[in-house]
Design an enzyme around this catalytic site. Structure first.
Site, PDB file in Angstrom:
ATOM      1  N   LYS A   1       0.877  -1.257   0.135  1.00  0.00           N
ATOM      2  CA  LYS A   1       0.064  -0.084  -0.163  1.00  0.00           C
ATOM      3  C   LYS A   1       0.864   1.061  -0.122  1.00  0.00           C
ATOM      4  CE  LYS A   1      -3.463   2.423   2.802  1.00  0.00           C
ATOM      5  NZ  LYS A   1      -4.450   2.448   3.860  1.00  0.00           N
TER       6      LYS A   1
ATOM      7  N   GLU B   1      10.262  -4.782   4.819  1.00  0.00           N
ATOM      8  CA  GLU B   1      10.460  -5.991   4.341  1.00  0.00           C
ATOM      9  C   GLU B   1      10.293  -6.169   2.733  1.00  0.00           C
ATOM     10  OE1 GLU B   1       8.741  -4.980   6.846  1.00  0.00           O
ATOM     11  OE2 GLU B   1       8.822  -6.291   8.617  1.00  0.00           O
TER      12      GLU B   1
ATOM     13  N   GLY C   1      -4.970  -1.898   4.815  1.00  0.00           N
ATOM     14  CA  GLY C   1      -3.860  -3.156   4.351  1.00  0.00           C
ATOM     15  C   GLY C   1      -4.829  -4.431   4.461  1.00  0.00           C
ATOM     16  N   ARG C   2      -5.317  -4.524   5.773  1.00  0.00           N
ATOM     17  CA  ARG C   2      -6.126  -5.794   5.945  1.00  0.00           C
ATOM     18  C   ARG C   2      -7.318  -5.979   5.272  1.00  0.00           C
ATOM     19  NH1 ARG C   2      -5.018  -2.423  10.198  1.00  0.00           N
ATOM     20  NH2 ARG C   2      -6.739  -1.691  11.528  1.00  0.00           N
TER      21      ARG C   2
ATOM     22  N   GLU D   1      -5.283  -6.789  14.476  1.00  0.00           N
ATOM     23  CA  GLU D   1      -4.812  -5.601  14.210  1.00  0.00           C
ATOM     24  C   GLU D   1      -5.750  -4.404  14.127  1.00  0.00           C
ATOM     25  OE1 GLU D   1      -2.877  -4.342  10.175  1.00  0.00           O
ATOM     26  OE2 GLU D   1      -1.173  -4.831  11.265  1.00  0.00           O
TER      27      GLU D   1
ATOM     28  N   HIS E   1      -5.799 -33.745  16.352  1.00  0.00           N
ATOM     29  CA  HIS E   1      -4.699 -34.704  16.679  1.00  0.00           C
ATOM     30  C   HIS E   1      -3.356 -33.878  17.325  1.00  0.00           C
ATOM     31  CE1 HIS E   1      -6.764 -38.231  15.165  1.00  0.00           C
ATOM     32  NE2 HIS E   1      -7.121 -37.207  14.057  1.00  0.00           N
TER      33      HIS E   1
ATOM     34  N   LYS F   1       8.884  -0.653  14.263  1.00  0.00           N
ATOM     35  CA  LYS F   1       9.497  -0.339  13.087  1.00  0.00           C
ATOM     36  C   LYS F   1      10.604   0.565  13.495  1.00  0.00           C
ATOM     37  CE  LYS F   1       5.254  -0.674  10.153  1.00  0.00           C
ATOM     38  NZ  LYS F   1       4.373  -0.199   9.286  1.00  0.00           N
TER      39      LYS F   1
END
Ligand code: F6P
Length: 515
Positions: free
Chosen positions: A202, A208, A259-260, A345, A376, A485
């Protein structure tokens, strides 16, 4: 002040106090088995059909009195006014001065009068035309999405979820981590002439993503790759930065897409390449149907509202701190991770939208794995552990494969788990005692396809909006990710220089060992 700021907060209402009394009087001791014994219509009255999603809420620790008070709470908190403010394009993300219009990305052409609608559709058309072009380009065998958070989890989850609808012959890779092991592992499988890199960000500044994008570009050039315009595209609101990076093929979106909440925008390009333009439009259409349901259905039949209210009941009265997502569909393997970002978030906040400290708990921890695998591994704790964890089962009536003998087993297991959690099994010996009365919600899709996935995801988005709205928080910002950050930026050069001045002793000690 906007609707987001002037509404009463849940803990300031009369309904909140009444809920507290109700919980102490009966809610705390509510027994599901007794609930079904005393009300033979419990399944019918506590299940509802929303677009593409049938939801059975009857195995939850709730009765009609608590439901009624929760609906009063929603009214007192002016939930509908807040919802309408979001759908009206008001700046409900008040700390960033932005609207939250992800719903506009899936509104059909010509619906409503939002000033951004024409641009949304022009961009969607261009993005889908490009997706079709890539699908038709047999020389491109590998699509690599480089992005993180909302620029990774949604497309990654949806490409896997809709694999049965995908064009054979193209492989999809998702690189998010700044840990070079991830990119290196993917690059080993690629040839520059058959690879398309999608740089999804965005902001086009995320460290990263930019680190991975630079390494991908260097690899492409070192391997003799030519024609960057054909092999790199950017999905971003920051088209200028993408241009400076050297990418000329760009698909934009807008600051009012969090963003999400962005997989419906250009960020969804990997999904569109996988399932095609028509499939992507079905995904949007399914989500839009859920938007309409949320907007137009009375509160007591409104599935996102009912779920969001249940979330408040569980988090603030029962004080359940986690919720487990159990998709009984292996293609939904990344759904829990996607929902973690969406809910944690959005609602992982401890101040309200006006910055006032909250006196009540907010986002639970979301976690989970596909069934039957979870059975399991950690279901032991769900059945006999000391904490009650509400479970959300997601199943599809029809499988997307033709292998005999599998789907019946899968469905038998998901039904059995929900049943076992509720019924329990008394045993005097202790070790074999199942307390039961453990709550679960059951979501049933006819089948997992683009439309039902779209509806399911929009359902979760709106449910998160509902609980966030009642808590009075801004579900659309994420200031909590900033500090790390900033500190990483300070620490990175110190790893080279060895300068530990001003650092706490633990960080300094670790940094010395890492050099
Ligand atoms: O660090 C959190 C975050 O801002 C998320 O909200 C977002 O989805 C992610 O980083 C990626 O941001 P971008 O798409 O700008 O690279």
């Amino acid at each position: 002040m906007t609707a987001a700021l002037t509404r009463p907060r849940c803990d300031e209402t009369a309904a909140w106090k009444a809920l507290g009394r109700q919980f102490e009087d009966t809610g705390r001791r509510f027994d599901l088995r007794e609930g079904f014994r005393s009300d033979t219509g419990r399944f019918e009255s506590l299940s509802l059909q929303a677009p593409h999603v049938f939801a059975d809420l009857s195995k939850n620790l709730i009765d009609a009195a608590a439901e009624a008070l929760l609906l009063d709470l929603a009214r007192e908190c002016q939930l509908e006014r807040h919802r309408d403010a979001m759908f009206g394009g008001e700046p409900v993300n008040n700390t960033e001065g932005r609207a939250a219009k992800h719903w506009l990305l899936r509104a059909p052409r010509g619906a409503g009068a939002d000033p951004d609608a024409a641009e949304v559709h022009a961009t969607l058309d261009a993005m889908l035309a490009y997706a079709e072009q890539v699908r038709g380009d047999g020389a491109i065998t590998d699509v690599v999405n480089i992005g993180i958070g909302g620029s990774d989890l949604g497309p990654q989850m949806a490409v896997a979820a809709l694999a049965e609808f995908a064009l054979p012959g193209k492989r999809f890779h998702f690189v998010s981590n700044v840990d070079g092991h991830e990119l290196a592992g993917v690059l080993r499988q690629l040839k520059p002439e058959s690879t398309l890199f999608l740089i999804a960000s965005k902001t086009f500044t995320t460290i990263e993503t930019m680190t991975n994008a630079r390494s991908a570009r260097a690899w492409f050039q070192d391997q003799g790759g030519r024609d960057t315009a054909r092999h790199f595209a950017a999905l971003t609101t920051n088209v200028a930065a993408a241009g400076e990076f050297g990418i000329s093929t760009t698909f934009g979106f807008w600051d009012w897409v969090g963003g999400r909440y962005s997989m419906w925008s250009a960020i969804g390009l990997p999904v569109a390449i996988a399932i095609g333009a028509a499939g992507f439009r079905q995904l949007l259409a399914g989500a839009h149907e859920m938007d309409r349901h949320f907007q137009a259905t009375p509160l007591d039949r409104n599935l996102p509202v009912r779920l969001g209210l249940l979330d408040i009941w569980y988090r603030n009265f029962h004080r359940f701190a986690t919720r487990s997502i159990a998709p009984y569909h292996s293609a939904l393997g990344r759904l829990p991770a996607y929902l973690q970002q969406l809910e944690m978030e959005s609602n992982g906040k401890s101040v309200d939208a006006r910055g006032r400290p909250l006196a009540v708990g907010t986002s639970p921890v979301l976690w989970g794995e596909p069934g039957t695998n979870g059975q399991h591994a950690y279901f032991q704790m769900l059945h006999q552990g000391s904490d009650v964890v509400p479970v959300e089962f997601i199943a599809a009536r029809q499988p997307m494969h033709s292998l005999r003998g599998h789907h019946g087993q899968l469905l038998a297991n998901v039904l059995a788990q929900a049943q076992a959690l509720m019924q329990g099994k008394p045993d005097d010996g202790g070790h074999k005692n199942f307390p039961g009365n453990r709550p679960s919600t059951f979501f049933l899709l006819e089948r997992l396809d683009p439309a039902s996935l779209g509806a399911l995801l929009a359902l979760y988005e709106h449910r998160v909006f509902v609980s966030g709205s009642l808590w009075g928080i801004n579900s659309f910002d994420q200031w909590g990710v900033e500090l790390g950050k900033v500190l990483a930026k300070d620490i990175a050069p110190r790893l080279d220089s060895g300068d530990v001045s001003g650092l706490d002793p633990s960080t300094a000690g670790l940094l010395r060992r890492l050099r």
